[in-house]
Design a protein around this motif. Sequence first.
Motif, mmCIF file in Angstrom:
data_model
loop_
_atom_site.group_PDB
_atom_site.id
_atom_site.type_symbol
_atom_site.label_atom_id
_atom_site.label_comp_id
_atom_site.label_asym_id
_atom_site.label_seq_id
_atom_site.Cartn_x
_atom_site.Cartn_y
_atom_site.Cartn_z
ATOM 1 N N PHE A 132 0.827 -1.212 0.000
ATOM 2 C CA PHE A 132 0.000 0.000 0.000
ATOM 3 C C PHE A 132 0.860 1.261 0.000
ATOM 4 C CE2 PHE A 132 -2.554 3.339 2.092
ATOM 5 C CZ PHE A 132 -3.614 3.387 1.190
ATOM 6 N N CYS A 133 1.777 1.346 0.946
ATOM 7 C CA CYS A 133 2.643 2.532 1.041
ATOM 8 C C CYS A 133 3.934 2.118 1.743
ATOM 9 C CB CYS A 133 1.916 3.635 1.813
ATOM 10 S SG CYS A 133 2.762 5.219 1.835
ATOM 11 N N PRO A 134 4.794 1.380 1.050
ATOM 12 C CA PRO A 134 5.975 0.796 1.698
ATOM 13 C C PRO A 134 7.007 1.823 2.180
ATOM 14 C CG PRO A 134 5.981 0.364 -0.669
ATOM 15 C CD PRO A 134 4.643 0.936 -0.347
ATOM 16 N N GLU A 135 6.968 3.045 1.633
ATOM 17 C CA GLU A 135 7.903 4.096 2.063
ATOM 18 C C GLU A 135 7.094 5.334 2.456
ATOM 19 O OE1 GLU A 135 11.059 3.717 2.447
ATOM 20 O OE2 GLU A 135 11.308 1.767 1.469
ATOM 21 N N PRO A 136 6.448 5.315 3.620
ATOM 22 C CA PRO A 136 5.514 6.395 3.976
ATOM 23 C C PRO A 136 6.122 7.795 3.982
ATOM 24 C CG PRO A 136 5.318 4.539 5.499
ATOM 25 C CD PRO A 136 6.521 4.278 4.649
ATOM 26 N N PHE B 3 5.900 10.266 1.039
ATOM 27 C CA PHE B 3 4.616 10.832 0.630
ATOM 28 C C PHE B 3 4.183 12.010 1.495
ATOM 29 C CE2 PHE B 3 4.673 6.654 -1.236
ATOM 30 C CZ PHE B 3 4.075 6.837 -2.472
ATOM 31 N N ILE B 4 5.077 12.551 2.297
ATOM 32 C CA ILE B 4 4.759 13.763 3.049
ATOM 33 C C ILE B 4 4.730 14.919 2.052
ATOM 34 C CG2 ILE B 4 5.487 15.338 4.866
ATOM 35 C CD1 ILE B 4 6.849 12.957 6.234
ATOM 36 N N HIS B 5 3.595 15.553 1.947
ATOM 37 C CA HIS B 5 3.347 16.526 0.873
ATOM 38 C C HIS B 5 2.946 17.876 1.466
ATOM 39 C CE1 HIS B 5 1.867 17.968 -3.049
ATOM 40 N NE2 HIS B 5 0.797 18.394 -2.395
ATOM 41 N N PHE B 6 3.581 18.944 0.970
ATOM 42 C CA PHE B 6 3.261 20.292 1.406
ATOM 43 C C PHE B 6 2.571 21.063 0.300
ATOM 44 C CE2 PHE B 6 6.008 20.448 5.226
ATOM 45 C CZ PHE B 6 5.256 21.313 6.001
ATOM 46 N N GLY B 7 1.487 21.746 0.647
ATOM 47 C CA GLY B 7 0.838 22.714 -0.232
ATOM 48 C C GLY B 7 0.499 23.937 0.598
ATOM 49 N N ASN B 8 -0.217 24.875 -0.003
ATOM 50 C CA ASN B 8 -0.626 26.057 0.741
ATOM 51 C C ASN B 8 -1.891 26.631 0.130
ATOM 52 O OD1 ASN B 8 -0.549 29.119 1.566
ATOM 53 N ND2 ASN B 8 0.875 28.093 2.953
ATOM 54 N N ILE B 9 -2.744 27.181 0.977
ATOM 55 C CA ILE B 9 -3.981 27.809 0.516
ATOM 56 C C ILE B 9 -3.706 28.860 -0.547
ATOM 57 C CG2 ILE B 9 -5.805 29.388 1.271
ATOM 58 C CD1 ILE B 9 -5.953 27.785 3.877
ATOM 59 N N SER C 10 2.318 10.221 -9.234
ATOM 60 C CA SER C 10 1.656 9.321 -10.176
ATOM 61 C C SER C 10 2.549 8.185 -10.670
ATOM 62 C CB SER C 10 1.125 10.110 -11.385
ATOM 63 O OG SER C 10 2.194 10.764 -12.060
ATOM 64 N N ASP C 11 3.875 8.355 -10.608
ATOM 65 C CA ASP C 11 4.765 7.304 -11.098
ATOM 66 C C ASP C 11 5.215 6.345 -9.993
ATOM 67 O OD1 ASP C 11 6.273 9.174 -9.751
ATOM 68 O OD2 ASP C 11 7.973 9.104 -11.141
ATOM 69 N N MET C 12 4.691 6.532 -8.780
ATOM 70 C CA MET C 12 5.068 5.653 -7.668
ATOM 71 C C MET C 12 4.322 4.330 -7.786
ATOM 72 S SD MET C 12 7.249 7.504 -5.996
ATOM 73 C CE MET C 12 7.413 7.031 -4.290
ATOM 74 N N GLN C 13 5.048 3.242 -7.657
ATOM 75 C CA GLN C 13 4.452 1.915 -7.791
ATOM 76 C C GLN C 13 4.061 1.373 -6.421
ATOM 77 O OE1 GLN C 13 7.396 -0.319 -9.982
ATOM 78 N NE2 GLN C 13 6.723 0.504 -11.938
ATOM 79 N N CYS C 14 2.836 1.696 -6.021
ATOM 80 C CA CYS C 14 2.290 1.208 -4.757
ATOM 81 C C CYS C 14 0.779 1.272 -4.846
ATOM 82 C CB CYS C 14 2.811 2.034 -3.575
ATOM 83 S SG CYS C 14 2.384 3.781 -3.667
ATOM 84 N N SER C 15 0.114 0.528 -3.994
ATOM 85 C CA SER C 15 -1.346 0.451 -4.044
ATOM 86 C C SER C 15 -2.005 1.783 -3.727
ATOM 87 C CB SER C 15 -1.852 -0.617 -3.067
ATOM 88 O OG SER C 15 -1.350 -1.886 -3.405
ATOM 89 N N TRP D 234 -8.262 7.176 2.905
ATOM 90 C CA TRP D 234 -7.212 6.790 1.953
ATOM 91 C C TRP D 234 -5.949 7.598 2.220
ATOM 92 C CZ3 TRP D 234 -7.694 2.551 -0.818
ATOM 93 C CH2 TRP D 234 -6.754 2.299 -1.850
ATOM 94 N N VAL D 235 -6.095 8.905 2.351
ATOM 95 C CA VAL D 235 -5.005 9.780 2.770
ATOM 96 C C VAL D 235 -5.550 10.739 3.828
ATOM 97 C CG1 VAL D 235 -3.673 9.669 0.630
ATOM 98 C CG2 VAL D 235 -5.431 11.422 0.885
ATOM 99 N N SER D 236 -4.666 11.274 4.636
ATOM 100 C CA SER D 236 -5.049 12.220 5.682
ATOM 101 C C SER D 236 -4.252 13.498 5.513
ATOM 102 C CB SER D 236 -4.776 11.634 7.071
ATOM 103 O OG SER D 236 -5.503 10.446 7.269
ATOM 104 N N GLY D 237 -4.825 14.591 5.972
ATOM 105 C CA GLY D 237 -4.120 15.859 5.872
ATOM 106 C C GLY D 237 -4.641 16.853 6.884
#
Length: 199
Positions: A32-36, A39-45, A113-118, A151-154
């Motif tokens: 599902f997410c073997p290297e968690p 996937f830590i992702h930053f955005g901003n309003i 999108s190119d990450m190979q995980c569930s 599925w994901v949390s933020g």
Amino acid sequence: QKLTVEDVCNPRLAAIAAFASEQMHCPNPHPFCPEPFNFIHFGNIANHVESPERFIREMISATESVHKIWEMNELTKNGEISDENIFLQSSTTITKLEHVIWAELRMFLSAYSDMQCSLIENWPKDSYLKGWTVRLRRNGHHPFHIHDEGWVSGVVYLKVDQTGTSEGAIEFSNTQGNLPLLNDDFLKITLMPEVGDIL
């Protein structure tokens, strides 16, 4: 091993597998997410609205009317949390926030999108948002936890501590609540968000 094949989209099982693999210094077998940490992702309003400062003020005002409960569960220490899904509210401002989050989720999916995980390969076609407001007082915090029903949390930060301390920091690790540690040699990442950050 059997569960990693039969239940490839189970966030709770994936989190336990990540914890066990780090503690035992072995490969993570769950797809599902073997290297968690990757996937830590930053955005901003500010990336989504023309006037982020005004939007944040409107959001703070909108959340003031949401019913909150002090330390509603074991995950909120010295703070209050809303007792319902805020996205069920009839509010123009919260609807705008919903659009912002969907846009950020599309950016997240595109970036990985190119990450190979569930997590990516089995991304749900039908989904919905569930969210709540949290207000932490001084020394307030959430213990390590995951939202295994999602599925994901933020989190979207409307206010942050301005005193220069670590109040309001968020820490990531693979530790799993009450599961025993075999060793203390595990990775922790601590981030200090700013107003408007979407993490």
